[in-house]
Motif scaffolding. Structure first.
Motif, PDB file in Angstrom:
ATOM      1  N   CYS A  17       0.860  -1.185   0.000  1.00 48.96           N
ATOM      2  CA  CYS A  17       0.000   0.000   0.000  1.00 48.96           C
ATOM      3  C   CYS A  17       0.899   1.238   0.000  1.00 48.96           C
ATOM      4  N   PRO A  18       0.690   2.172  -0.940  1.00 45.62           N
ATOM      5  CA  PRO A  18       1.550   3.356  -1.005  1.00 45.62           C
ATOM      6  C   PRO A  18       1.435   4.275   0.212  1.00 45.62           C
ATOM      7  N   THR A  19       0.348   4.177   0.960  1.00 48.52           N
ATOM      8  CA  THR A  19       0.138   5.061   2.098  1.00 48.52           C
ATOM      9  C   THR A  19       0.686   4.494   3.389  1.00 48.52           C
ATOM     10  N   CYS A  20       0.265   3.271   3.740  1.00 46.40           N
ATOM     11  CA  CYS A  20       0.648   2.717   5.039  1.00 46.40           C
ATOM     12  C   CYS A  20       1.761   1.680   4.961  1.00 46.40           C
ATOM     13  N   GLY A  21       2.060   1.186   3.763  1.00 55.33           N
ATOM     14  CA  GLY A  21       3.118   0.202   3.604  1.00 55.33           C
ATOM     15  C   GLY A  21       2.680  -1.223   3.907  1.00 55.33           C
ATOM     16  N   GLY A  22       1.415  -1.425   4.198  1.00 53.37           N
ATOM     17  CA  GLY A  22       0.900  -2.760   4.474  1.00 53.37           C
ATOM     18  C   GLY A  22       0.606  -3.516   3.192  1.00 53.37           C
ATOM     19  N   ASP A  23       0.181  -4.759   3.337  1.00 54.09           N
ATOM     20  CA  ASP A  23      -0.176  -5.574   2.179  1.00 54.09           C
ATOM     21  C   ASP A  23      -1.530  -5.141   1.638  1.00 54.09           C
ATOM     22  N   SER A  24      -1.640  -5.135   0.330  1.00 53.01           N
ATOM     23  CA  SER A  24      -2.884  -4.787  -0.339  1.00 53.01           C
ATOM     24  C   SER A  24      -3.111  -5.774  -1.469  1.00 53.01           C
ATOM     25  N   VAL A  25      -4.331  -6.304  -1.559  1.00 47.89           N
ATOM     26  CA  VAL A  25      -4.680  -7.238  -2.630  1.00 47.89           C
ATOM     27  C   VAL A  25      -4.934  -6.428  -3.890  1.00 47.89           C
ATOM     28  N   TYR A  26      -4.176  -6.742  -4.940  1.00 45.70           N
ATOM     29  CA  TYR A  26      -4.343  -6.048  -6.211  1.00 45.70           C
ATOM     30  C   TYR A  26      -5.194  -6.937  -7.116  1.00 45.70           C
ATOM     31  N   ALA A  27      -6.501  -6.817  -6.944  1.00 43.33           N
ATOM     32  CA  ALA A  27      -7.459  -7.622  -7.693  1.00 43.33           C
ATOM     33  C   ALA A  27      -8.782  -6.870  -7.742  1.00 43.33           C
ATOM     34  N   PRO A  28      -9.665  -7.240  -8.657  1.00 47.48           N
ATOM     35  CA  PRO A  28     -10.970  -6.580  -8.732  1.00 47.48           C
ATOM     36  C   PRO A  28     -11.780  -6.661  -7.438  1.00 47.48           C
ATOM     37  N   SER A  29     -11.450  -7.598  -6.581  1.00 54.18           N
ATOM     38  CA  SER A  29     -12.159  -7.710  -5.304  1.00 54.18           C
ATOM     39  C   SER A  29     -11.825  -6.560  -4.350  1.00 54.18           C
ATOM     40  N   ASN A  30     -10.747  -5.819  -4.617  1.00 59.46           N
ATOM     41  CA  ASN A  30     -10.354  -4.674  -3.794  1.00 59.46           C
ATOM     42  C   ASN A  30     -10.641  -3.398  -4.578  1.00 59.46           C
ATOM     43  N   PRO A  31     -11.757  -2.719  -4.291  1.00 62.23           N
ATOM     44  CA  PRO A  31     -12.099  -1.520  -5.067  1.00 62.23           C
ATOM     45  C   PRO A  31     -11.170  -0.340  -4.818  1.00 62.23           C
ATOM     46  N   PHE A  32     -10.300  -0.425  -3.817  1.00 63.41           N
ATOM     47  CA  PHE A  32      -9.403   0.689  -3.483  1.00 63.41           C
ATOM     48  C   PHE A  32      -7.988   0.473  -3.998  1.00 63.41           C
ATOM     49  N   ARG A  33      -7.760  -0.585  -4.770  1.00 65.34           N
ATOM     50  CA  ARG A  33      -6.401  -0.907  -5.218  1.00 65.34           C
ATOM     51  C   ARG A  33      -5.754   0.279  -5.907  1.00 65.34           C
ATOM     52  N   PRO A  34      -4.527   0.555  -5.728  1.00 65.60           N
ATOM     53  CA  PRO A  34      -3.484  -0.215  -5.046  1.00 65.60           C
ATOM     54  C   PRO A  34      -3.455  -0.008  -3.539  1.00 65.60           C
ATOM     55  N   PHE A  35      -4.416   0.750  -3.009  1.00 63.72           N
ATOM     56  CA  PHE A  35      -4.457   1.003  -1.569  1.00 63.72           C
ATOM     57  C   PHE A  35      -5.134  -0.162  -0.862  1.00 63.72           C
ATOM     58  N   CYS A  36      -4.852  -0.312   0.419  1.00 67.30           N
ATOM     59  CA  CYS A  36      -5.429  -1.426   1.170  1.00 67.30           C
ATOM     60  C   CYS A  36      -6.830  -1.112   1.675  1.00 67.30           C
ATOM     61  N   SER A  37      -7.185   0.166   1.773  1.00 65.12           N
ATOM     62  CA  SER A  37      -8.493   0.529   2.317  1.00 65.12           C
ATOM     63  C   SER A  37      -8.914   1.897   1.785  1.00 65.12           C
ATOM     64  N   GLU A  38     -10.166   2.223   2.035  1.00 64.82           N
ATOM     65  CA  GLU A  38     -10.675   3.534   1.640  1.00 64.82           C
ATOM     66  C   GLU A  38      -9.951   4.640   2.402  1.00 64.82           C
ATOM     67  N   ARG A  39      -9.608   4.365   3.657  1.00 65.30           N
ATOM     68  CA  ARG A  39      -8.893   5.357   4.473  1.00 65.30           C
ATOM     69  C   ARG A  39      -7.554   5.732   3.840  1.00 65.30           C
ATOM     70  N   CYS A  40      -6.778   4.734   3.440  1.00 64.30           N
ATOM     71  CA  CYS A  40      -5.481   5.012   2.811  1.00 64.30           C
ATOM     72  C   CYS A  40      -5.659   5.745   1.486  1.00 64.30           C
ATOM     73  N   LYS A  41      -6.678   5.387   0.736  1.00 64.89           N
ATOM     74  CA  LYS A  41      -6.954   6.062  -0.530  1.00 64.89           C
ATOM     75  C   LYS A  41      -7.268   7.536  -0.285  1.00 64.89           C
ATOM     76  N   ASN A  42      -8.078   7.831   0.737  1.00 67.63           N
ATOM     77  CA  ASN A  42      -8.446   9.214   1.039  1.00 67.63           C
ATOM     78  C   ASN A  42      -7.280  10.016   1.599  1.00 67.63           C
ATOM     79  N   ILE A  43      -6.407   9.385   2.353  1.00 70.40           N
ATOM     80  CA  ILE A  43      -5.205  10.078   2.842  1.00 70.40           C
ATOM     81  C   ILE A  43      -4.345  10.515   1.662  1.00 70.40           C
ATOM     82  N   ASP A  44      -4.175   9.626   0.682  1.00 71.28           N
ATOM     83  CA  ASP A  44      -3.385   9.943  -0.504  1.00 71.28           C
ATOM     84  C   ASP A  44      -4.049  11.056  -1.313  1.00 71.28           C
TER      85      ASP A  44
END
Length: 70
Positions: A17-44
């Motif tokens: 994850c570019p924001t928190c450095g944690g693991d993020s699933v890069y697949a259609p099942s993760n709507p926030f990819r490449p981020f791990c969560s909506e929170r990390c996406k919004n921080i970016d």
């Protein structure tokens, strides 16, 4: 395909994850990819909106003048 042979597409691709450095699933099942969560996406997004991400500049060459300097 032979039994016991695994395919790479069966395993979800994990990226950092570019924001928190944690693991993020890069697949259609993760709507926030490449981020791990909506929170990390919004921080970016907030960092871009507040212009925290900038390209480094070295300034204009000394022999090049702007319109304001003439």
């Amino acid at each position: 395909m032979k039994p016991g042979t695994s395919t790479q597409s069966a395993l979800p691709k994990l990226v950092t994850c570019p924001t928190c450095g944690g693991d993020s699933v890069y697949a259609p099942s993760n709507p926030f990819r490449p981020f791990c969560s909506e929170r990390c996406k919004n921080i970016d997004l907030g960092a871009w909106a507040s212009e925290d991400f900038r390209m480094p500049t070295t300034g204009l060459p000394e022999d090049q003048k702007t319109d304001d300097e003439q």
